[in-house]
Scaffold this active site. Structure first.
Site, short mmCIF file in Angstrom:
data_model
loop_
_atom_site.label_atom_id
_atom_site.label_comp_id
_atom_site.label_asym_id
_atom_site.label_seq_id
_atom_site.Cartn_x
_atom_site.Cartn_y
_atom_site.Cartn_z
N LEU A 12 2.07 70.91 38.87
CA LEU A 12 0.68 71.31 39.07
C LEU A 12 0.33 71.26 40.56
O LEU A 12 -0.31 72.17 41.10
CB LEU A 12 -0.26 70.38 38.29
CG LEU A 12 -1.76 70.58 38.56
CD1 LEU A 12 -2.21 71.97 38.13
CD2 LEU A 12 -2.58 69.50 37.85
N TYR A 123 3.18 56.83 26.98
CA TYR A 123 2.60 57.67 28.03
C TYR A 123 1.11 57.85 27.80
O TYR A 123 0.29 57.64 28.71
CB TYR A 123 3.34 59.02 28.02
CG TYR A 123 2.70 60.14 28.81
CD1 TYR A 123 2.78 60.19 30.20
CD2 TYR A 123 2.04 61.19 28.15
CE1 TYR A 123 2.22 61.25 30.91
CE2 TYR A 123 1.47 62.24 28.84
CZ TYR A 123 1.56 62.27 30.22
OH TYR A 123 0.99 63.31 30.92
N TRP A 148 0.14 70.57 27.46
CA TRP A 148 1.29 71.47 27.30
C TRP A 148 1.45 72.40 28.52
O TRP A 148 1.50 73.62 28.40
CB TRP A 148 1.11 72.32 26.03
CG TRP A 148 1.08 71.58 24.73
CD1 TRP A 148 0.72 70.28 24.51
CD2 TRP A 148 1.43 72.12 23.44
NE1 TRP A 148 0.81 69.98 23.17
CE2 TRP A 148 1.25 71.08 22.50
CE3 TRP A 148 1.86 73.36 23.00
CZ2 TRP A 148 1.48 71.26 21.13
CZ3 TRP A 148 2.10 73.53 21.65
CH2 TRP A 148 1.92 72.50 20.73
#
Ligand SMILES: NC(=O)c1ccc[n+]([C@@H]2O[C@H](COP(=O)([O-])OP(=O)(O)OC[C@H]3O[C@@H](n4cnc5c(N)ncnc54)[C@H](OP(=O)(O)O)[C@@H]3O)[C@@H](O)[C@H]2O)c1
Length: 285
Positions: A12, A123, A148
């Site tokens: 990202l 997580y 996702w």
């Protein structure tokens, strides 16, 4: 306006830093400024004086997190706490990226920001704690939960599927987990919309529009990749249940997210996932 993007070498982070350059003076760091090190974070803030932090640094190996518990907790819970405390001291806001895996619900309604935290793997638990610690440390926060993710600069499901579809005779993909496939460029665009006009702090959901199983996602990747000639042959993509897929971490069966709040507050566009996948595949070789 100056933004500091942490985790800027991640999947990202790389798309975000590329897009942020149009509107912001960008400061970026990855591992060289450890987000769990209060002194390092404070020193960076004092030196560069950003107006906003956008935290993309995290521990994202969902299965490994079950055994690498300390590192997972350090990065995903203590990291946001340190960034929250340091940004509060510097009197600036922070955008932090979280995950659908802090939630786990039931169909048919997409989960809103008010849904109770309900992580079912290590997580998700650490990310949930990170959200709480960050929110407590700095009220001037925008926690964006997403899901996702796939992007051109990181390991992801789309790349893994293309690779398997080129090398295997058939593959099996989980059919009973439902969520929102999301392209990092769409998420980066949404984050920057918030960064340009940071108002109404709180938790926000952002993912692409439309709900899919991993099996639906894989079939769509195959269909589009054949059309774009990224694949030469079609192979069977068989649906299986989560119980048939051996993985260390449990994953929620339902983590589809409602995006009404971010759309209303920031006029963010939420592209349909199949359209975004098509744009992404246009970049794939
Ligand atoms: N990927 C997904 O499907 C997904 C889904 C939902 C939410 N999210 C969230 O979205 C955000 C971005 O995910 P991503 O997939 O872009 O992650 P990523 O590719 O794993 O990027 C994270 C970056 O943080 C760096 N990092 C590791 N330890 C650090 C430290 N102590 N200090 C500073 N930086 C450090 C990593 O370096 P190394 O690579 O060297 O470790 C990496 O460059 C994360 O918050 C993640 O939880 C991701």
């Amino acid at each position: 306006m100056k933004v500091w993007i942490t985790g800027s070498k991640g999947m990202l982070g790389q798309d975000l830093r590329a897009l942020a350059g149009h509107d912001f003076e960008v400061f970026e760091s990855d591992r060289e400024v450890d987000i769990t090190d209060e002194l390092a974070v404070s020193a960076y803030l004092s030196k560069n004086k950003p107006n906003l932090i956008i935290n993309c640094a995290a521990y994202t190996a969902v299965d490994q997190a079950e055994t690498e518990t300390e590192l997972n907790y350090k990065l995903n819970a203590l990291g946001p706490k340190v960034l929250g405390e340091c940004s509060a001291k510097a009197n600036i806001g922070i955008v932090h990226i979280s995950t659908d895996y802090v939630l786990s619900g039931n169909p048919p309604d997409p989960l809103t920001e008010e849904a109770p935290l309900n992580p079912i793997n290590a997580y998700g638990k650490a990310k949930a704690e990170g959200e709480v610690l960050l929110a407590k440390a700095n009220p001037n926060h925008w926690i964006i939960r997403t899901a996702w993710l796939y992007g051109i600069n990181g390991k992801n499901f789309v790349k893994a599927m293309l690779n398997l579809m080129r090398t295997k005779e058939q593959i099996s993909v989980v059919k009973d987990q439902l969520g929102n496939p999301t392209w990092t460029c769409d998420l980066a665009t949404a984050i920057l919309k918030i960064a340009k006009n940071p108002k109404n702090p709180g938790i926000y959901h952002f993912s692409n529009e439309g709900i899919a199983s991993w099996h639906d996602f894989a079939k769509e990747i195959q269909k589009q990749a054949l059309e774009k000639k990224l694949l030469e042959k079609m192979i069977p993509v068989l649906p299986i249940a989560s119980s048939e897929w051996k993985s260390l971490a449990k994953r929620p069966l339902w983590s589809a997210m409602d995006k009404t709040k971010i759309m209303k507050n920031f006029e963010v566009q939420v592209p349909v996932w199949q359209n975004s996948l098509s744009k992404y595949l246009g970049l794939e070789k």
